[in-house]
Motif scaffolding. Structure first.
Motif, PDB file in Angstrom:
ATOM      1  N   THR C  95       0.808  -1.223   0.000  1.00  0.00           N
ATOM      2  CA  THR C  95       0.000   0.000   0.000  1.00  0.00           C
ATOM      3  C   THR C  95       0.844   1.277   0.000  1.00  0.00           C
ATOM      4  O   THR C  95       0.327   2.348  -0.303  1.00  0.00           O
ATOM      5  CB  THR C  95      -0.976   0.039   1.207  1.00  0.00           C
ATOM      6  OG1 THR C  95      -0.222  -0.085   2.409  1.00  0.00           O
ATOM      7  CG2 THR C  95      -1.990  -1.065   1.126  1.00  0.00           C
ATOM      8  N   ILE C  96       2.140   1.166   0.281  1.00  0.00           N
ATOM      9  CA  ILE C  96       2.991   2.370   0.149  1.00  0.00           C
ATOM     10  C   ILE C  96       3.102   2.805  -1.311  1.00  0.00           C
ATOM     11  O   ILE C  96       3.590   3.898  -1.596  1.00  0.00           O
ATOM     12  CB  ILE C  96       4.434   2.171   0.677  1.00  0.00           C
ATOM     13  CG1 ILE C  96       4.982   0.818   0.235  1.00  0.00           C
ATOM     14  CG2 ILE C  96       4.528   2.389   2.155  1.00  0.00           C
ATOM     15  CD1 ILE C  96       6.486   0.825   0.091  1.00  0.00           C
ATOM     16  N   VAL C  97       2.664   1.950  -2.232  1.00  0.00           N
ATOM     17  CA  VAL C  97       2.661   2.346  -3.650  1.00  0.00           C
ATOM     18  C   VAL C  97       1.473   3.275  -3.951  1.00  0.00           C
ATOM     19  O   VAL C  97       1.492   4.027  -4.921  1.00  0.00           O
ATOM     20  CB  VAL C  97       2.639   1.086  -4.562  1.00  0.00           C
ATOM     21  CG1 VAL C  97       2.447   1.439  -6.035  1.00  0.00           C
ATOM     22  CG2 VAL C  97       3.929   0.281  -4.386  1.00  0.00           C
ATOM     23  N   ILE C  98       0.441   3.244  -3.095  1.00  0.00           N
ATOM     24  CA  ILE C  98      -0.801   3.969  -3.388  1.00  0.00           C
ATOM     25  C   ILE C  98      -0.596   5.478  -3.652  1.00  0.00           C
ATOM     26  O   ILE C  98      -1.155   6.000  -4.615  1.00  0.00           O
ATOM     27  CB  ILE C  98      -1.865   3.700  -2.291  1.00  0.00           C
ATOM     28  CG1 ILE C  98      -2.342   2.225  -2.394  1.00  0.00           C
ATOM     29  CG2 ILE C  98      -3.060   4.647  -2.433  1.00  0.00           C
ATOM     30  CD1 ILE C  98      -3.362   1.796  -1.337  1.00  0.00           C
ATOM     31  N   PRO C  99       0.188   6.198  -2.845  1.00  0.00           N
ATOM     32  CA  PRO C  99       0.396   7.616  -3.177  1.00  0.00           C
ATOM     33  C   PRO C  99       0.972   7.819  -4.586  1.00  0.00           C
ATOM     34  O   PRO C  99       0.637   8.792  -5.256  1.00  0.00           O
ATOM     35  CB  PRO C  99       1.392   8.090  -2.113  1.00  0.00           C
ATOM     36  CG  PRO C  99       1.176   7.161  -0.957  1.00  0.00           C
ATOM     37  CD  PRO C  99       0.824   5.841  -1.558  1.00  0.00           C
ATOM     38  N   HIS C 100       1.808   6.887  -5.018  1.00  0.00           N
ATOM     39  CA  HIS C 100       2.387   6.974  -6.364  1.00  0.00           C
ATOM     40  C   HIS C 100       1.339   6.612  -7.413  1.00  0.00           C
ATOM     41  O   HIS C 100       1.351   7.125  -8.523  1.00  0.00           O
ATOM     42  CB  HIS C 100       3.614   6.077  -6.463  1.00  0.00           C
ATOM     43  CG  HIS C 100       4.617   6.363  -5.390  1.00  0.00           C
ATOM     44  ND1 HIS C 100       5.588   7.317  -5.525  1.00  0.00           N
ATOM     45  CD2 HIS C 100       4.737   5.876  -4.133  1.00  0.00           C
ATOM     46  CE1 HIS C 100       6.291   7.388  -4.394  1.00  0.00           C
ATOM     47  NE2 HIS C 100       5.790   6.527  -3.536  1.00  0.00           N
ATOM     48  N   LEU C 101       0.443   5.704  -7.048  1.00  0.00           N
ATOM     49  CA  LEU C 101      -0.678   5.337  -7.918  1.00  0.00           C
ATOM     50  C   LEU C 101      -1.560   6.556  -8.167  1.00  0.00           C
ATOM     51  O   LEU C 101      -2.017   6.792  -9.293  1.00  0.00           O
ATOM     52  CB  LEU C 101      -1.481   4.233  -7.213  1.00  0.00           C
ATOM     53  CG  LEU C 101      -2.692   3.626  -7.898  1.00  0.00           C
ATOM     54  CD1 LEU C 101      -2.292   2.951  -9.196  1.00  0.00           C
ATOM     55  CD2 LEU C 101      -3.377   2.606  -6.978  1.00  0.00           C
ATOM     56  N   ARG C 102      -1.814   7.337  -7.122  1.00  0.00           N
ATOM     57  CA  ARG C 102      -2.620   8.557  -7.277  1.00  0.00           C
ATOM     58  C   ARG C 102      -1.954   9.518  -8.261  1.00  0.00           C
ATOM     59  O   ARG C 102      -2.600  10.058  -9.161  1.00  0.00           O
ATOM     60  CB  ARG C 102      -2.808   9.250  -5.917  1.00  0.00           C
ATOM     61  CG  ARG C 102      -3.834   8.563  -5.031  1.00  0.00           C
ATOM     62  CD  ARG C 102      -4.279   9.451  -3.866  1.00  0.00           C
ATOM     63  NE  ARG C 102      -3.323   9.453  -2.773  1.00  0.00           N
ATOM     64  CZ  ARG C 102      -3.375   8.646  -1.705  1.00  0.00           C
ATOM     65  NH1 ARG C 102      -4.356   7.759  -1.571  1.00  0.00           N
ATOM     66  NH2 ARG C 102      -2.475   8.730  -0.756  1.00  0.00           N
ATOM     67  N   ARG C 103      -0.641   9.711  -8.088  1.00  0.00           N
ATOM     68  CA  ARG C 103       0.051  10.645  -8.982  1.00  0.00           C
ATOM     69  C   ARG C 103       0.159  10.072 -10.406  1.00  0.00           C
ATOM     70  O   ARG C 103       0.111  10.827 -11.379  1.00  0.00           O
ATOM     71  CB  ARG C 103       1.423  10.994  -8.403  1.00  0.00           C
ATOM     72  CG  ARG C 103       1.287  11.860  -7.128  1.00  0.00           C
ATOM     73  CD  ARG C 103       2.604  12.419  -6.649  1.00  0.00           C
ATOM     74  NE  ARG C 103       3.400  11.450  -5.912  1.00  0.00           N
ATOM     75  CZ  ARG C 103       3.320  11.259  -4.576  1.00  0.00           C
ATOM     76  NH1 ARG C 103       2.480  11.948  -3.831  1.00  0.00           N
ATOM     77  NH2 ARG C 103       4.093  10.376  -3.986  1.00  0.00           N
TER      78      ARG C 103
ATOM     79  N   LEU D  33      -8.890  -3.794   1.876  1.00  0.00           N
ATOM     80  CA  LEU D  33      -8.074  -4.446   2.909  1.00  0.00           C
ATOM     81  C   LEU D  33      -7.454  -3.407   3.832  1.00  0.00           C
ATOM     82  O   LEU D  33      -7.327  -3.617   5.040  1.00  0.00           O
ATOM     83  CB  LEU D  33      -6.929  -5.225   2.262  1.00  0.00           C
ATOM     84  CG  LEU D  33      -7.188  -6.673   1.891  1.00  0.00           C
ATOM     85  CD1 LEU D  33      -5.953  -7.270   1.263  1.00  0.00           C
ATOM     86  CD2 LEU D  33      -7.573  -7.463   3.143  1.00  0.00           C
ATOM     87  N   ASP D  34      -7.040  -2.290   3.237  1.00  0.00           N
ATOM     88  CA  ASP D  34      -6.386  -1.223   3.981  1.00  0.00           C
ATOM     89  C   ASP D  34      -7.295  -0.701   5.097  1.00  0.00           C
ATOM     90  O   ASP D  34      -6.821  -0.336   6.185  1.00  0.00           O
ATOM     91  CB  ASP D  34      -6.029  -0.095   2.999  1.00  0.00           C
ATOM     92  CG  ASP D  34      -4.863   0.735   3.507  1.00  0.00           C
ATOM     93  OD1 ASP D  34      -4.116   0.225   4.337  1.00  0.00           O
ATOM     94  OD2 ASP D  34      -4.715   1.884   3.053  1.00  0.00           O
TER      95      ASP D  34
ATOM     96  N   ARG E  29      -6.462 -12.910   2.621  1.00  0.00           N
ATOM     97  CA  ARG E  29      -6.954 -12.152   1.469  1.00  0.00           C
ATOM     98  C   ARG E  29      -5.824 -11.715   0.541  1.00  0.00           C
ATOM     99  O   ARG E  29      -5.996 -11.662  -0.669  1.00  0.00           O
ATOM    100  CB  ARG E  29      -7.729 -10.922   1.953  1.00  0.00           C
ATOM    101  CG  ARG E  29      -9.082 -11.301   2.531  1.00  0.00           C
ATOM    102  CD  ARG E  29     -10.012 -10.105   2.572  1.00  0.00           C
ATOM    103  NE  ARG E  29     -11.202 -10.422   3.346  1.00  0.00           N
ATOM    104  CZ  ARG E  29     -12.010  -9.517   3.888  1.00  0.00           C
ATOM    105  NH1 ARG E  29     -11.760  -8.224   3.715  1.00  0.00           N
ATOM    106  NH2 ARG E  29     -13.082  -9.885   4.569  1.00  0.00           N
ATOM    107  N   ILE E  30      -4.670 -11.381   1.125  1.00  0.00           N
ATOM    108  CA  ILE E  30      -3.536 -10.992   0.273  1.00  0.00           C
ATOM    109  C   ILE E  30      -3.078 -12.199  -0.560  1.00  0.00           C
ATOM    110  O   ILE E  30      -2.821 -12.081  -1.751  1.00  0.00           O
ATOM    111  CB  ILE E  30      -2.366 -10.420   1.114  1.00  0.00           C
ATOM    112  CG1 ILE E  30      -2.803  -9.105   1.787  1.00  0.00           C
ATOM    113  CG2 ILE E  30      -1.128 -10.178   0.244  1.00  0.00           C
ATOM    114  CD1 ILE E  30      -1.792  -8.515   2.762  1.00  0.00           C
TER     115      ILE E  30
END
Lengths: 116, 116, 116, 116, 116, 116
Positions: C95-103, D33-34, E29-30
């Protein structure tokens, strides 16, 4: 020659040879660059190898650390210089570097035994 | 003084002061170690700062790179030595280091303008 | 052309030019390799660019993601293919990829506006 | 409400909405999941959010740190507990965490102003 | 079947089974998502597995590389396609990927022996 | 006592002793900080050790995970609390954490056998 150094170098050489025989142009050129980057330039070889060592340590790559420990030693670095380099790595990279510091220390001892 | 260098140093000082005023013992000691680790020892200051620069670059920490670029310059490193260090960082850390290389180059130019 | 894409490309070109003018052999060769690695080979260009995209995303390099989004689009990838690639990146990289996914999503929108 | 917190939350919500509207099943499930992972279980919510904070800090993800700082605060953590958590992050992750520590501290201040 | 492949798969299965039997909902789930993400969608299975391979390689996860090498092979990828993928990984991720490249090459050989 | 735990602790102690005997001031102080950071403060020891565990897991440091699993257990954490912590690590850090999860699970079992 102690097993640790011998084994590492034998495996490394054997696999590098196979990979290079495979003729992937990108990989071959990266291997080639790796040799050139550590030749004397504005910075001398010892300094460059210490740069390689600290970078390998903070990126926590044991094999890269072993490789640069050997080159650093060949380039004339003292144990004290190596320890200062690894100290900086541990400070910048944090305590997760410590397990790699233990293995680096052990490998350095194996290198010293090899010479004697 | 150009904005980039000035702004970075002002923000850095302001926040460091606040953090240290907070009296968290672990954080205070790490800040303290950071000063000690780059003092002259078996290795001279310039070499140590180059080690800090390459480690910061492969770990892709722009602020750490900016900080060490300034210290490296103060310690007397030439542009050519800095570029060789960043070249090694790009080789070891890969092309994902390139965006940080661009920002490092820009910061170095700002530092040079500061002096003139 | 929307600002985001234009700005990124202008800054990227300007700094790459300066860096290459500096004649550091290692850096020049890495830039050169970067061009060659994504040319058609056993794998076609679109697949290679998707590989570049997913690698950039898991390594969390926004500029690298922007760059590969543009190449992936030029190579004919659909939005659905891009989202599947970024989905795999988020699963593998966490989930640390998520901010990069937004950008990345925002940059893709900017690229789509550029075409229309 | 101060700009920093407001802006971050507005951008985050806007982009998350767009990404989820896109119906990529993998990404939707990861977002889901988050939410679940930080609900009370054997560990209480505050402890789980502190775990999220320290993980975000050592992985050096500013947006993730901002997000967890807000949740940690909502879950009742004191500033001292947050600083101990960030101190552990800086020790384990090394001095490259420090720039993120500065931004975390600044964001925490913005959160505190929001409440008053 | 050669030991390397057999051993890895046996250990992997044994431990996965234990972990899943433990009934932690997030982890289950993962694991489940991991199966779904590599099914055919807009992108075919081979492309998705190559994405998994390059992501695993730049993140320097040997076990993940081994796992994706097997799936990539099952999906019909040729050795040349695998080497191009690993070449891109080494360029983007840098020379610290090389030790993992050696082990990947060795594992691929073990997979090839398994088939014959 | 099972071999896994015994071996790890023996190697760890032996190498730490050698490294500390070497009198590198930076390294000695980092080791010292490592002891202090996990003492009771605003947060209790169990919470701090869980923070150490999740940070070690997302940074994918097996030895650090092993070390914190033992301390977490000594501090009274239940298996369910440990699994929730590792679940959060796998979500935030992604599926590349899974191989480390397998080894963590195995080490936890070894620790449990040690007690019985």
């Amino acid at each position: 020659m102690p097993n640790k150094v011998e084994e590492f170098n034998a495996y490394r050489s054997k696999m590098n040879e196979k990979i290079l025989a495979d003729n992937n142009k990108i990989i071959k050129r990266i291997f080639n660059l790796d040799t050139n980057a550590f030749m004397e330039g504005a910075l001398d070889v010892k300094t460059k190898e210490l740069l390689g060592l600290v970078a390998s340590a903070v990126l926590r790559c044991d094999d890269c650390v072993s490789y640069h420990l050997e080159s650093v030693k060949d380039a004339g670095a003292s144990k004290e210089e190596v320890m200062e380099t690894l100290g900086i790595a541990t400070l910048i990279g944090g305590t997760i570097v410590i397990p790699h510091l233990r293995r680096a220390y052990e490998y350095w001892e194996a290198l010293e035994e090899t010479d004697s």
